[in-house]
Design an enzyme around this catalytic site. Structure first.
Site, PDB file in Angstrom:
ATOM      1  N   PHE A  45       0.846  -1.201   0.000  1.00 45.47           N
ATOM      2  CA  PHE A  45       0.000   0.000   0.000  1.00 45.47           C
ATOM      3  C   PHE A  45       0.875   1.242   0.000  1.00 45.47           C
ATOM      4  CE2 PHE A  45      -3.582   2.591   0.455  1.00 45.47           C
ATOM      5  CZ  PHE A  45      -3.470   3.435   1.539  1.00 45.47           C
ATOM      6  N   GLY A  46       0.571   2.172  -0.917  1.00 46.28           N
ATOM      7  CA  GLY A  46       1.287   3.454  -0.972  1.00 46.28           C
ATOM      8  C   GLY A  46       0.348   4.581  -0.598  1.00 46.28           C
ATOM      9  N   TYR A  47       0.838   5.500   0.231  1.00 44.95           N
ATOM     10  CA  TYR A  47      -0.002   6.636   0.667  1.00 44.95           C
ATOM     11  C   TYR A  47       0.802   7.935   0.720  1.00 44.95           C
ATOM     12  CZ  TYR A  47       2.410   5.702   5.026  1.00 44.95           C
ATOM     13  OH  TYR A  47       3.395   5.503   5.970  1.00 44.95           O
ATOM     14  N   GLY A  48       2.066   7.868   0.354  1.00 49.04           N
ATOM     15  CA  GLY A  48       2.921   9.080   0.309  1.00 49.04           C
ATOM     16  C   GLY A  48       3.603   9.100  -1.051  1.00 49.04           C
ATOM     17  N   SER A  49       4.941   9.126  -1.050  1.00 49.94           N
ATOM     18  CA  SER A  49       5.640   9.191  -2.348  1.00 49.94           C
ATOM     19  C   SER A  49       5.439   7.908  -3.155  1.00 49.94           C
ATOM     20  CB  SER A  49       7.138   9.427  -2.140  1.00 49.94           C
ATOM     21  OG  SER A  49       7.724   8.311  -1.509  1.00 49.94           O
ATOM     22  N   GLU A  97      12.562   2.723   2.510  1.00 50.49           N
ATOM     23  CA  GLU A  97      11.593   3.080   3.553  1.00 50.49           C
ATOM     24  C   GLU A  97      12.117   2.877   4.968  1.00 50.49           C
ATOM     25  OE1 GLU A  97       9.583   4.711   1.285  1.00 50.49           O
ATOM     26  OE2 GLU A  97       8.023   4.111   2.669  1.00 50.49           O
TER      27      GLU A  97
HETATM   28  N1  LIG Z   1       5.451   4.756   3.228  1.00 48.64           N
HETATM   29  C1  LIG Z   1       4.804   5.918   2.657  1.00 48.64           C
HETATM   30  C2  LIG Z   1       5.764   7.055   2.527  1.00 48.64           C
HETATM   31  C3  LIG Z   1       6.911   6.683   1.631  1.00 48.64           C
HETATM   32  C4  LIG Z   1       7.796   7.875   1.460  1.00 48.64           C
HETATM   33  O1  LIG Z   1       7.315   8.963   1.241  1.00 48.64           O
HETATM   34  N2  LIG Z   1       9.082   7.627   1.567  1.00 48.64           N
HETATM   35  C5  LIG Z   1       9.982   8.753   1.347  1.00 48.64           C
HETATM   36  C6  LIG Z   1      10.958   9.027   2.409  1.00 48.64           C
HETATM   37  S1  LIG Z   1      11.041   7.991   3.695  1.00 48.64           S
HETATM   38  C7  LIG Z   1      10.666   8.502   0.050  1.00 48.64           C
HETATM   39  O2  LIG Z   1      11.183   7.454  -0.222  1.00 48.64           O
HETATM   40  N3  LIG Z   1      10.625   9.489  -0.739  1.00 48.64           N
HETATM   41  C8  LIG Z   1      11.197   9.418  -2.050  1.00 48.64           C
HETATM   42  C9  LIG Z   1      10.963  10.800  -2.616  1.00 48.64           C
HETATM   43  O3  LIG Z   1      10.727  11.666  -1.768  1.00 48.64           O
HETATM   44  O4  LIG Z   1      10.966  10.964  -3.841  1.00 48.64           O
HETATM   45  C10 LIG Z   1       4.145   5.543   1.341  1.00 48.64           C
HETATM   46  O5  LIG Z   1       3.596   4.444   1.331  1.00 48.64           O
HETATM   47  O6  LIG Z   1       4.138   6.281   0.356  1.00 48.64           O
END
Ligand SMILES: N[C@@H](CCC(=O)N[C@@H](CS)C(=O)NCC(=O)O)C(=O)O
Length: 257
Positions: free
Chosen positions: A33-37, A109
């Site tokens: 599941f993705g909910y951020g980047s 992650e």
């Molecule tokens: N686990 C979350 C958040 C993942 C996330 O945003 N990770 C960041 C930092 S820990 C990342 O890898 N970012 C890559 C970027 O910012 O392009 C998701 O499912 O999307």
């Protein structure tokens, strides 16, 4: 949760009934599941991507970040999930096969981001008989910031979060890009989903950008790989943010992993 041998582990919650392998050779797979980047920049190969939600969590930008979207001097703020009984978080689930993607996510992650892996139930937005997804929930892995990780920030006001985001840039680019691409994903792919925290934060960041004369093109990196979601659904709108179904050729450029 130990996911090292998830593909061999016969107690895995990801048993065959959820593999939806009707049209794919019988290879073990799991869903993430993705909910951020991960919504807009998964960085790993996947065979399916479907939109939907999980229950019992809300999305909050309460995880600090001193690697991909910030530095030790100016930590950024990235998304995590916070438990809330009636909470719902919208995002997308990726079907992955084999350990490569999980090894990649462990580095991106967990090692770099301070997240731990859990699993929960995912509710697809669209049910499809064609895809044997009759809408029932199925297990997904998710990466969530533990409150013990050294980048955990905890609850902050929208104004404080916005200031950190506007000031932070890391190895993957500006923290503003991280927020705006997530907000764009939600508006384009899940226009009916509610997320007051995300959109209030976006509004505050855009206001700060205007006050500080920060031009959008100075904070937005290269457009992310296009992802075709809910591929069993007829295209709902003119092609824009997401189109062709392509397995990403590029890795997460900033981390070269
Ligand atoms: N686990 C979350 C958040 C993942 C996330 O945003 N990770 C960041 C930092 S820990 C990342 O890898 N970012 C890559 C970027 O910012 O392009 C998701 O499912 O999307």
């Amino acid at each position: 949760m130990d996911i090292e041998n998830i593909f061999e582990n016969d107690e895995s919650p990801f048993d065959d009934q959820y593999n939806n392998n009707e049209k794919e050779e019988e290879i073990p797979s799991v869903w993430v599941f993705g909910y951020g980047s991960l919504c807009w920049n998964p960085g790993f190969e996947f065979t399916k991507c479907i939109t939907g939600y999980i229950r019992g969590y809300v999305r909050r930008f309460w995880q600090g970040n001193t690697t991909q979207r910030g530095t030790l001097d100016k930590p950024g703020r990235v998304a995590t999930l916070v438990e809330e009984l009636e909470g719902i978080t919208w995002g997308c689930a990726y079907k992955i096969a084999g350990p490569t993607a999980l090894d990649y996510l462990k580095q991106r992650e967990c090692k770099l981001g301070g997240y731990i892996v859990e699993y929960t139930k995912f509710y697809p937005r669209i049910s499809s008989s064609d895809y044997r997804l009759s809408g029932e929930a199925f297990p997904v892995l998710l990466y969530i910031a533990s409150h013990e990780n050294d980048q955990w920030v905890g609850e902050e006001t929208i104004a404080s979060l916005a200031k950190h985001i506007v000031d932070a840039r890391g190895s993957c680019g500006h923290n503003i890009e991280y927020l705006l691409r997530l907000a764009t994903f939600m508006r384009e792919e899940l226009p009916d989903a509610q997320d007051e925290h995300l959109f209030e934060l976006e509004e505050m960041v855009r206001m700060l950008m205007s006050h500080r004369n920060i031009a959008l093109n100075t904070v937005m990196g290269r457009a992310p790989q296009r992802i075709r979601r809910d591929s069993f659904e007829e295209p709902r709108r003119p092609i824009s943010f997401e189109f062709t179904s392509r397995v990403p050729e590029t890795r997460l450029r900033c981390l070269n992993i």
